[in-house]
Design a protein around this motif. Structure first.
Motif, PDB file in Angstrom:
ATOM      1  N   LYS A  80       0.839  -1.201   0.000  1.00 51.33           N
ATOM      2  CA  LYS A  80       0.000   0.000   0.000  1.00 51.33           C
ATOM      3  C   LYS A  80       0.872   1.249   0.000  1.00 51.33           C
ATOM      4  O   LYS A  80       1.898   1.285   0.679  1.00 51.33           O
ATOM      5  CB  LYS A  80      -0.892   0.003   1.253  1.00 51.33           C
ATOM      6  CG  LYS A  80      -2.034   0.993   1.223  1.00 51.33           C
ATOM      7  CD  LYS A  80      -2.951   0.776   2.418  1.00 51.33           C
ATOM      8  CE  LYS A  80      -4.199   1.623   2.306  1.00 51.33           C
ATOM      9  NZ  LYS A  80      -5.126   1.402   3.436  1.00 51.33           N
ATOM     10  N   LEU A 111       4.408   0.741   1.684  1.00 53.84           N
ATOM     11  CA  LEU A 111       4.486  -0.411   2.575  1.00 53.84           C
ATOM     12  C   LEU A 111       4.860  -1.608   1.712  1.00 53.84           C
ATOM     13  O   LEU A 111       4.125  -1.985   0.794  1.00 53.84           O
ATOM     14  CB  LEU A 111       3.148  -0.641   3.279  1.00 53.84           C
ATOM     15  CG  LEU A 111       2.644   0.486   4.179  1.00 53.84           C
ATOM     16  CD1 LEU A 111       1.317   0.102   4.811  1.00 53.84           C
ATOM     17  CD2 LEU A 111       3.655   0.818   5.254  1.00 53.84           C
ATOM     18  N   ARG A 139       6.143  -5.623   1.222  1.00 52.20           N
ATOM     19  CA  ARG A 139       6.076  -6.949   1.815  1.00 52.20           C
ATOM     20  C   ARG A 139       7.455  -7.415   2.273  1.00 52.20           C
ATOM     21  O   ARG A 139       8.457  -7.231   1.579  1.00 52.20           O
ATOM     22  CB  ARG A 139       5.497  -7.934   0.788  1.00 52.20           C
ATOM     23  CG  ARG A 139       5.039  -9.272   1.376  1.00 52.20           C
ATOM     24  CD  ARG A 139       4.561 -10.191   0.266  1.00 52.20           C
ATOM     25  NE  ARG A 139       3.573  -9.555  -0.583  1.00 52.20           N
ATOM     26  CZ  ARG A 139       2.264  -9.488  -0.307  1.00 52.20           C
ATOM     27  NH1 ARG A 139       1.811 -10.032   0.808  1.00 52.20           N
ATOM     28  NH2 ARG A 139       1.433  -8.890  -1.144  1.00 52.20           N
ATOM     29  N   GLU A 148      10.671  -1.652   7.538  1.00 50.34           N
ATOM     30  CA  GLU A 148      10.502  -0.207   7.473  1.00 50.34           C
ATOM     31  C   GLU A 148       9.813   0.197   6.176  1.00 50.34           C
ATOM     32  O   GLU A 148       9.880  -0.519   5.173  1.00 50.34           O
ATOM     33  CB  GLU A 148      11.866   0.491   7.572  1.00 50.34           C
ATOM     34  CG  GLU A 148      12.584   0.233   8.887  1.00 50.34           C
ATOM     35  CD  GLU A 148      13.893   0.988   8.965  1.00 50.34           C
ATOM     36  OE1 GLU A 148      14.259   1.627   7.959  1.00 50.34           O
ATOM     37  OE2 GLU A 148      14.536   0.943  10.028  1.00 50.34           O
ATOM     38  N   ILE A 149       9.146   1.348   6.227  1.00 52.44           N
ATOM     39  CA  ILE A 149       8.520   1.865   5.021  1.00 52.44           C
ATOM     40  C   ILE A 149       9.588   2.328   4.034  1.00 52.44           C
ATOM     41  O   ILE A 149      10.710   2.665   4.427  1.00 52.44           O
ATOM     42  CB  ILE A 149       7.553   3.016   5.347  1.00 52.44           C
ATOM     43  CG1 ILE A 149       8.302   4.189   5.994  1.00 52.44           C
ATOM     44  CG2 ILE A 149       6.421   2.545   6.234  1.00 52.44           C
ATOM     45  CD1 ILE A 149       7.432   5.400   6.248  1.00 52.44           C
TER      46      ILE A 149
END
Length: 207
Positions: free
Chosen positions: A120, A139, A141, A145-146
């Motif tokens: 996302k 985000l 998988r 961390e982003i």
């Protein structure tokens, strides 16, 4: 087929959106400023001079010396000249996205993220002790961390929203239908307040 670019400009940043060879390309440029580069050098010199003075006069260190060094550091950070010319997000239908950084020196850094790994896109309101700005992140998988889309630049939120909407349409964050690419007109439509994913970062965790 290359389409005419959609351009949004502010005093410091310029955003362009175009389609080329089937890819959806979003560029954010930083306007080059001779005065900002000059002030950046002056700020760094001022910081270095304050630190050297404090070290040379260490026998008379006082609270004012520490305040002088701290103030100089803040000024140098605020005036820091960014060597980045532009950062880009390239959406490749059915494949993924490519994040690019282009420097004034001619050097470029590229990172590809497969669509299967993108969970996302999110818009973050980042709060640090000295500033507040918005950032766009993914985000991913199997990542703790982003992943920031723009790692060096902090464009205003009005430039980030169209890119966020394009990523949402591409990844289909709220549906199971195949990825799509929104037309430019749809990217420029206003977003409802509830449509922006927001959370605060209370410390400076973005570099």
């Amino acid at each position: 087929m290359k389409q005419q670019a959609h351009v949004v400009s502010t005093g410091m940043y310029r955003y362009t959106h175009r389609r080329e060879a089937g890819a959806d390309i979003h560029d954010v440029f930083i306007e080059k400023s001779v005065f900002r580069a000059l002030f950046s050098c002056i700020g760094a010199a001022f910081l270095l001079g304050s630190v050297c003075r404090a070290l040379l006069l260490k026998e008379t260190l006082c609270l004012s010396s520490f305040w002088s060094v701290a103030f100089s550091a803040i000024i140098a950070k605020w005036l820091q000249y960014k060597p980045v010319k532009k950062e880009s997000l390239i959406i490749m239908p059915a494949f993924g996205v490519q994040l690019e950084q282009h420097f004034w020196s001619g050097r470029a850094h590229r990172q590809f993220v497969p669509v299967s790994k993108i969970l996302k896109p999110v818009l973050n309101e980042c709060v640090t002790p000295v500033t507040c700005y918005w950032s766009l992140a993914l985000l991913v998988r199997d990542e703790d961390e982003i992943m920031l889309v723009f790692k060096k630049l902090h464009p205003p939120v009005k430039m980030l929203v169209p890119i966020w909407k394009a990523l949402c349409a591409f990844t289909n964050s709220d549906s199971l239908s195949p990825p799509v690419v929104l037309p430019p007109d749809d990217l420029c439509k206003p977003v409802d307040q509830d449509g922006v994913v927001e959370f605060r970062v209370e410390h400076e965790n973005i570099h």
